[in-house]
Design an enzyme around this catalytic site. Structure first.
Site, mmCIF file in Angstrom:
data_model
loop_
_atom_site.group_PDB
_atom_site.id
_atom_site.type_symbol
_atom_site.label_atom_id
_atom_site.label_comp_id
_atom_site.label_asym_id
_atom_site.label_seq_id
_atom_site.Cartn_x
_atom_site.Cartn_y
_atom_site.Cartn_z
ATOM 1 N N GLY A 32 -0.688 -0.336 3.255
ATOM 2 C CA GLY A 32 0.645 -0.067 3.322
ATOM 3 C C GLY A 32 1.058 0.488 4.880
ATOM 4 N N GLY A 33 2.138 1.185 4.965
ATOM 5 C CA GLY A 33 2.421 1.529 6.418
ATOM 6 C C GLY A 33 1.508 2.528 6.843
ATOM 7 C CE LYS A 52 -3.464 5.158 0.546
ATOM 8 N NZ LYS A 52 -2.501 4.833 -0.182
ATOM 9 C CG ASP A 146 6.101 7.185 -0.850
ATOM 10 O OD1 ASP A 146 7.433 6.580 -0.791
ATOM 11 O OD2 ASP A 146 5.076 6.667 -0.398
HETATM 12 N N1 LIG Z 1 -7.109 2.952 -6.877
HETATM 13 C C1 LIG Z 1 -6.603 1.591 -6.726
HETATM 14 N N2 LIG Z 1 -7.111 0.542 -7.131
HETATM 15 C C2 LIG Z 1 -6.932 -0.702 -7.065
HETATM 16 N N3 LIG Z 1 -5.902 -0.926 -5.863
HETATM 17 C C3 LIG Z 1 -5.349 -0.081 -5.173
HETATM 18 C C4 LIG Z 1 -5.652 1.298 -5.528
HETATM 19 N N4 LIG Z 1 -4.785 2.064 -4.856
HETATM 20 C C5 LIG Z 1 -4.113 1.353 -3.953
HETATM 21 N N5 LIG Z 1 -4.337 -0.067 -4.317
HETATM 22 C C6 LIG Z 1 -3.737 -1.276 -3.781
HETATM 23 O O1 LIG Z 1 -3.903 -1.220 -2.253
HETATM 24 C C7 LIG Z 1 -2.595 -1.491 -1.645
HETATM 25 C C8 LIG Z 1 -2.621 -0.676 -0.444
HETATM 26 O O2 LIG Z 1 -1.948 0.604 -0.954
HETATM 27 P P1 LIG Z 1 -1.472 1.552 0.057
HETATM 28 O O3 LIG Z 1 -1.870 1.709 1.329
HETATM 29 O O4 LIG Z 1 -0.972 3.011 -0.926
HETATM 30 O O5 LIG Z 1 0.209 1.001 0.338
HETATM 31 P P2 LIG Z 1 1.712 1.029 -0.576
HETATM 32 O O6 LIG Z 1 1.431 2.286 -1.607
HETATM 33 O O7 LIG Z 1 2.744 1.262 0.413
HETATM 34 O O8 LIG Z 1 1.544 -0.473 -1.081
HETATM 35 C C9 LIG Z 1 -1.498 -1.836 -2.592
HETATM 36 O O9 LIG Z 1 -1.369 -3.061 -2.728
HETATM 37 C C10 LIG Z 1 -2.488 -1.167 -4.011
HETATM 38 O O10 LIG Z 1 -1.802 -2.097 -5.146
HETATM 39 MG MG LIG Z 2 0.236 3.513 -2.038
#
Ligand SMILES: Nc1ncnc2c1ncn2[C@@H]1O[C@H](COP(=O)(O)OP(=O)(O)O)[C@@H](O)[C@H]1O
Ligand SMILES: [Mg+2]
Length: 330
Positions: A32-33, A52, A146
Site C-alpha cells: 500500500g502507500g 507487514k 481507514d
Molecule cells: N493478513 C493478511 N493476509 C493476507 N494478505 C494481506 C494481509 N494483510 C494485508 N494483505 C494484503 O497486502 C496488500 C497490501 O496491504 P496494505 O499495505 O495494508 O495496503 P492497502 O491496505 O493500502 O491495500 C493488500 O493487497 C492486502 O490484501
Molecule cells: Mg491495509
C-alpha cells in the site's frame, strides 16, 4: 554517512528468503502507500503469517509510533472472528512491523476491480461481518479511521450458507488523521480519500461514527461499483465529502428499492450526530430497505461457562453428622 541498514534500502524483492525479527520472508503479497506485506514463516511457532513492514519514515514520526504501539496493542487485545488477529508488533532495524494471521483469499479492492459490483446478498453478508468487527472495536474504544476496501480481506467461508469470511485489518495505521490529508515528507498522498469522513478532513475529534461514514462509502461502492464521490483532484474530493450530497445509489442500481437511498444518506450524513449509532444499525436498516426483512429477534443462547464450581449446597455425604437423635421408641 552511516550505511543505510534499513530493510527498505534495497528492492523489497531482496528481502525474499531473509530473516526479519524471527520470520523468514517467503514472498510479497502486496503493498500500500506506506507498507509492504509479505507472506512469511514464523520460525518459532512454525506457522505462516502475514508480515507487514511499515515504511521507515513512519518509524521516525513520533506521533505515529506512539499510536502504532498503542493501537496495535489495543487491536491485538480484541478477539473477534472478523478482525485479523495480530500476533506480534514491534520494531527491528528501524522498521516497525506487524505479524498477523495470513488470510488466504483476496481483499475487497481486488474483488471489486476484478468482478465489479457485488450482488446485494453478497454485499450484505460481507457488510454484516465487517460491521460487527467495527462495532466491537468501537466498544473497545478504538476507531479504525481507514475503512476502505483494501482493508477488508475476504477469505473462503465455511460452507454454502457462509460463502465468504471477511476480516477487517489495519487499525490505527492511517496517517490521515496526523495531518490534514496525510502527505508524506516527499509530498505524496498516502492512501485514498474516497472514504474519509468530513470530521476527519476538518480535524474535528473523531469517534466510531467516522467509521460509520467510511464504511457506508465502502458498502456504497460495493453495490454501485464506484465510490460515492468522484472528482478530478484531491481538493475537490475533500470538498465533496464536506459539502456535496452523494448521488443516490439507485441511480447506479435501479434494481434496489428506493428506500435504500435514505439509508445511505443517513449513514453518510455530514454531521456524525445524524448518522446511525453503529455500523450494525446501518446494515440492519440497509437489509430492511433492500430485502424488506426485519431484523430477527432471536434470544441469545446462554453459553457462558461456569468459571468456578458453586460451593456445594449441602455437605457431602461423608461429612454427614454421625450424631443421630435418640430413637424415641427405644
Ligand atoms: N493478513 C493478511 N493476509 C493476507 N494478505 C494481506 C494481509 N494483510 C494485508 N494483505 C494484503 O497486502 C496488500 C497490501 O496491504 P496494505 O499495505 O495494508 O495496503 P492497502 O491496505 O493500502 O491495500 C493488500 O493487497 C492486502 O490484501
Ligand atoms: Mg491495509
Amino acid at each position: 554517512m552511516a550505511r543505510d541498514t534499513s530493510l527498505f534500502s534495497g528492492r523489497p524483492s531482496e528481502l525474499i528468503g531473509r530473516q526479519v525479527a524471527g520470520y523468514r520472508i517467503e514472498r510479497e503479497i502486496g503493498r500500500g502507500g506506506m507498507a509492504v506485506v509479505y507472506r512469511a514463516r514464523d520460525l518459532r511457532l512454525e506457522r505462516t503469517v502475514a508480515l507487514k513492514l511499515l515504511a521507515p519514515e513512519l518509524a521516525r514520526n513520533d506521533t505515529f509510533r506512539l499510536r502504532f504501539t498503542h493501537e496495535s496493542r489495543a487491536a491485538a487485545a480484541i478477539d473477534h472472528p472478523h478482525i485479523v488477529p495480530v500476533y506480534e508488533a514491534g520494531e527491528t532495524d528501524g522498521v516497525l512491523y506487524i505479524a498477523m494471521r495470513y488470510v488466504e483469499g483476496s481483499d475487497l479492492r481486488h474483488l471489486l476491480d476484478r468482478r465489479g459490483p457485488l450482488a446485494p446478498s453478497a454485499a450484505l453478508r460481507i457488510a454484516a461481518q465487517v460491521a460487527s468487527a467495527l462495532d466491537a472495536a468501537h466498544e473497545h474504544g478504538l476507531v479504525h479511521r481507514d475503512v476502505k476496501p483494501g482493508n477488508i480481506l475476504v477469505a473462503r467461508g465455511t460452507d454454502s450458507d457462509h460463502p465468504e469470511h471477511a476480516y477487517l485489518t489495519d487499525f490505527g495505521l492511517t496517517k490521515k488523521s496526523l495531518s490534514l490529508t496525510g502527505f508524506t515528507s516527499v509530498g505524496q498522498f498516502v492512501g485514498t480519500l474516497d472514504y474519509v469522513a468530513p470530521e476527519q478532513i476538518s480535524g474535528r475529534p473523531v469517534d466510531g461514527r467516522c467509521d460509520v461514514y467510511g464504511f457506508a462509502c465502502v458498502v456504497y461502492e460495493s453495490l454501485a461499483g464506484r465510490p460515492p464521490f468522484r472528482r478530478d483532484d484531491d481538493m475537490a474530493l475533500l470538498w465533496a465529502h464536506q459539502y456535496d450530497e452523494p448521488p443516490p445509489l439507485t441511480e447506479f442500481r435501479p434494481d434496489l428499492a428506493p428506500d435504500t437511498d435514505a439509508v445511505f444518506a443517513r449513514a453518510m450524513a455530514k454531521s456524525p450526530d445524524d448518522r446511525h449509532d453503529s455500523c450494525r444499525a446501518f446494515v440492519t436498516a440497509l437489509r430492511t430497505a433492500t430485502t424488506g426483512e426485519t431484523p430477527l429477534d432471536h434470544p441469545p443462547t446462554e453459553v457462558a461457562r461456569q468459571v468456578a464450581e458453586e460451593p456445594p449446597q449441602s455437605p457431602p455425604r461423608w461429612a454427614e453428622p454421625v450424631f443421630r437423635p435418640p430413637d424415641p421408641l427405644r
